[in-house]
Design an enzyme around this catalytic site. Structure first.
Site, PDB file in Angstrom:
ATOM      1  N   CYS A   1       0.829  -1.214   0.000  1.00  0.00           N
ATOM      2  CA  CYS A   1       0.000   0.000   0.000  1.00  0.00           C
ATOM      3  C   CYS A   1       0.860   1.259   0.000  1.00  0.00           C
ATOM      4  O   CYS A   1       0.363   2.341  -0.277  1.00  0.00           O
ATOM      5  CB  CYS A   1      -0.956   0.000   1.181  1.00  0.00           C
ATOM      6  SG  CYS A   1      -0.131   0.144   2.779  1.00  0.00           S
TER       7      CYS A   1
ATOM      8  N   CYS B   1      -2.757  -2.492   8.698  1.00  0.00           N
ATOM      9  CA  CYS B   1      -2.414  -1.191   9.285  1.00  0.00           C
ATOM     10  C   CYS B   1      -2.041  -1.403  10.756  1.00  0.00           C
ATOM     11  O   CYS B   1      -1.175  -0.712  11.289  1.00  0.00           O
ATOM     12  CB  CYS B   1      -3.573  -0.207   9.190  1.00  0.00           C
ATOM     13  SG  CYS B   1      -4.434  -0.207   7.596  1.00  0.00           S
TER      14      CYS B   1
HETATM   15 FE1  FES Z   1      -1.760   0.255   4.271  1.00  0.00          FE
HETATM   16 FE2  FES Z   1      -3.458   1.378   5.941  1.00  0.00          FE
HETATM   17  S1  FES Z   1      -3.797   0.892   3.828  1.00  0.00           S
HETATM   18  S2  FES Z   1      -1.398   0.883   6.311  1.00  0.00           S
END
Ligand code: FES
Length: 126
Positions: free
Chosen positions: A36, A105
């Protein structure tokens, strides 16, 4: 807001108490998720074996920011050994609910905090 964000997550996202850099930190933990692209940094200041100061800098999603702040609150004032027990499950429980796509996360915050503690301990040895 949507159900995607628990009340606790929204509180920490809208009003983070520990955002920023900590000068003269005793330990710094940095981590990122290559998928991400989100990155986290946690700074700790330790006095008499307790986390007296803690701050975070997070470049990431709403959950990443909220959870960074939440893990700082959980660790603040704790003895180093107690802070070592703050794991993935601790944070998920504190958050109330974390949607499946956002569980990584939480992992990111766990790694950042534990890395900061490790960094502190390694610096103490040298
Ligand atoms: Fe990757 Fe939140 S989407 S840390």
């Amino acid at each position: 807001m949507t159900k995607y964000y628990s009340k606790k997550i929204m509180e920490h996202f809208m009003n983070p108490k520990n955002l920023g850099k900590l000068n003269n930190a005793d330990g710094i933990g940095t981590t990122e998720n290559l998928r991400c692209g989100d990155a986290m940094k946690i700074y700790i200041k330790v006095e008499k074996g307790k986390i007296k100061g803690i701050k975070f800098e997070t470049l990431g999603c709403g959950h990443a920011i909220a959870i960074s702040d939440m893990i700082c609150e959980l660790a603040k004032g704790k003895k180093i050994d107690e802070a070592k027990q703050i794991k993935f499950e601790t944070v998920v429980k504190e958050a109330g609910e974390v949607p499946k796509p956002k569980l990584h996360c939480v992992s990111l915050a766990e790694v950042a905090l534990q890395s900061a503690i490790k960094d502190y301990e390694e610096k103490r040895k040298s």
